[in-house]
Design a protein around this motif. Sequence first.
Motif, mmCIF file in Angstrom:
data_model
loop_
_atom_site.group_PDB
_atom_site.id
_atom_site.type_symbol
_atom_site.label_atom_id
_atom_site.label_comp_id
_atom_site.label_asym_id
_atom_site.label_seq_id
_atom_site.Cartn_x
_atom_site.Cartn_y
_atom_site.Cartn_z
ATOM 1 N N ILE A 104 6.323 -0.351 6.011
ATOM 2 C CA ILE A 104 5.570 -0.702 7.218
ATOM 3 C C ILE A 104 4.635 0.448 7.603
ATOM 4 O O ILE A 104 3.473 0.231 7.958
ATOM 5 C CB ILE A 104 6.524 -1.048 8.379
ATOM 6 C CG1 ILE A 104 7.181 -2.406 8.122
ATOM 7 C CG2 ILE A 104 5.788 -1.061 9.721
ATOM 8 C CD1 ILE A 104 8.255 -2.780 9.117
ATOM 9 N N ARG A 105 5.148 1.685 7.516
ATOM 10 C CA ARG A 105 4.306 2.836 7.846
ATOM 11 C C ARG A 105 3.110 2.914 6.903
ATOM 12 O O ARG A 105 1.975 3.157 7.335
ATOM 13 C CB ARG A 105 5.122 4.133 7.769
ATOM 14 C CG ARG A 105 4.336 5.347 8.269
ATOM 15 C CD ARG A 105 5.168 6.607 8.349
ATOM 16 N NE ARG A 105 5.452 7.148 7.035
ATOM 17 C CZ ARG A 105 6.676 7.305 6.538
ATOM 18 N NH1 ARG A 105 7.736 6.957 7.242
ATOM 19 N NH2 ARG A 105 6.859 7.808 5.340
ATOM 20 N N ARG A 106 3.343 2.668 5.608
ATOM 21 C CA ARG A 106 2.237 2.688 4.634
ATOM 22 C C ARG A 106 1.210 1.602 4.946
ATOM 23 O O ARG A 106 0.007 1.817 4.844
ATOM 24 C CB ARG A 106 2.795 2.466 3.214
ATOM 25 C CG ARG A 106 3.474 3.678 2.616
ATOM 26 C CD ARG A 106 4.014 3.337 1.239
ATOM 27 N NE ARG A 106 4.796 4.415 0.686
ATOM 28 C CZ ARG A 106 5.715 4.265 -0.252
ATOM 29 N NH1 ARG A 106 5.982 3.059 -0.736
ATOM 30 N NH2 ARG A 106 6.383 5.307 -0.721
ATOM 31 N N ALA A 107 1.721 0.430 5.308
ATOM 32 C CA ALA A 107 0.825 -0.696 5.628
ATOM 33 C C ALA A 107 -0.075 -0.349 6.819
ATOM 34 O O ALA A 107 -1.274 -0.640 6.811
ATOM 35 C CB ALA A 107 1.645 -1.944 5.935
ATOM 36 N N LEU A 108 0.490 0.285 7.834
ATOM 37 C CA LEU A 108 -0.290 0.658 9.019
ATOM 38 C C LEU A 108 -1.310 1.741 8.687
ATOM 39 O O LEU A 108 -2.455 1.706 9.159
ATOM 40 C CB LEU A 108 0.639 1.140 10.131
ATOM 41 C CG LEU A 108 1.556 0.067 10.739
ATOM 42 C CD1 LEU A 108 2.554 0.699 11.696
ATOM 43 C CD2 LEU A 108 0.743 -1.004 11.461
ATOM 44 N N LEU A 109 -0.922 2.704 7.866
ATOM 45 C CA LEU A 109 -1.862 3.763 7.466
ATOM 46 C C LEU A 109 -3.011 3.180 6.656
ATOM 47 O O LEU A 109 -4.168 3.582 6.821
ATOM 48 C CB LEU A 109 -1.128 4.849 6.659
ATOM 49 C CG LEU A 109 -0.130 5.713 7.439
ATOM 50 C CD1 LEU A 109 0.636 6.622 6.501
ATOM 51 C CD2 LEU A 109 -0.860 6.548 8.510
ATOM 52 N N ASP A 110 -2.703 2.225 5.777
ATOM 53 C CA ASP A 110 -3.754 1.558 5.001
ATOM 54 C C ASP A 110 -4.698 0.769 5.900
ATOM 55 O O ASP A 110 -5.862 0.546 5.551
ATOM 56 C CB ASP A 110 -3.138 0.594 3.969
ATOM 57 C CG ASP A 110 -2.572 1.335 2.769
ATOM 58 O OD1 ASP A 110 -2.906 2.527 2.599
ATOM 59 O OD2 ASP A 110 -1.794 0.730 2.006
#
Length: 446
Positions: free
Chosen positions: A34-40
């Motif tokens: 989820i954190r990666r998705a938000l950063l992307d």
Amino acid sequence: MFDNLSDKLDRAFKVLKGQGQISEVNVAETSKEIRRALLDADVNYKIAKNFADSVKEKALGQDVLTSVSPGQLFTKITHDELASLMGGESTDINLKGSPAVILIAGLQGSGKTTFSGKLSNYLKKKKGKNPMLVAADVYRPAAIDQLHVLGEQINIEVYSDKENKNPVEIAKAGITHAKSKGFDVVIIDTAGRLAVDEQMMNEIAAVKQAINPSEILFVVDSMTGQDAVNTAKAFNDRLDFDGVVLTKLDGDTRGGAALSIRSVVDKPIKFVGTGEKMEALDVFYPKRMADRILGMGDVVSLVERAQEQYDEEKARKLHKKIAKNQFDFNDFLDQIAQIKKMGNMKDLMGMIPGVGKAIKNMDIDDDAFKHIEAMIHSMTPQEREQPKLIDGSRRKRIAAGSGTSVQELNKLLKQFDETSKMMRLMGNKQNMAKMMRNMPKMPGRP
């Protein structure tokens, strides 16, 4: 918008699908995704980290009901956190004052002038107000003319003074004019400015001090992502604005601004622009946006848009015509016009639960109805009222006149005939009851 984020969140939740319970290991893996998705999606790193940590903390220790899978529970927690991140509840625009004065500020090219026109149209049609626009952008060529053109389109008066180059004086004179003419809302469109331009920032601050507006709205181009958030902070430090407007939300943007801006400036997103038409302005609802991000659709907004175009008197007349088997191509054309007013087709279809993902890679033309409209407009008034008159020679003439083929016209006539039959059946209670009785029974059900 948000398609990429939706896909990545969906993949993150798959970690938990098929799992019998929520554990520290699978929650940690999902929250990392989820954190990666938000950063992307161009969300600020600190906000993305705090969000993922909050979701992880709330998920751990949750008892999973037998009727709810771990994946569903995690989706619910993420949905609630997304809605909270974007503000939780919608916030109304402040219209106190006589007249209420709304100051529009923002960067160059963010869409302030178009939004000013949309806002005045919204206040007039949905709030029953009598707004007036003030053209206080004295720097951009043709800015004043653009506002006048928009005003003419929606029948809103625009105050301007091309000889005066002082935005403070123009704003004050515009308010005085509005008071004398009985307008109850004044919307002041100002010049776009950069946060690093001290002279321009002093100027907008001077306008604010001189007119003491009821509401200051900061307009942000959502295509600029994280830069929009940084700019909003700089403007808020100087203006202490009341709310944010996100424009171009229908564009190919990653959505970072919508997800980050509330946390950074602690000001609500009040409106979102979703197209060029004057009707393409929506109140921002955090929970509904969270629904759309997670692929749940937005049926409430879809119904509201339909209700806005609903004309009770027209509906009553149409019902009578259907009952008498008098539904014709004029009515068909009227129904198409109402659908088109609701917004672009892909956006509307994306509001239907489960449809958004299915159509994300499809190119849905906003002019999907243009061939149908061309064929109907090529018919004579008599042919529109009595489609049965359209024989072989008439079909050739209509097809040639509309730039379509006879096959396309035949298809339209067949669809129209089937639609008319269905409408007659639905309009007759006895027929509907008969259809229900004749429906095949489901196994194990009465």
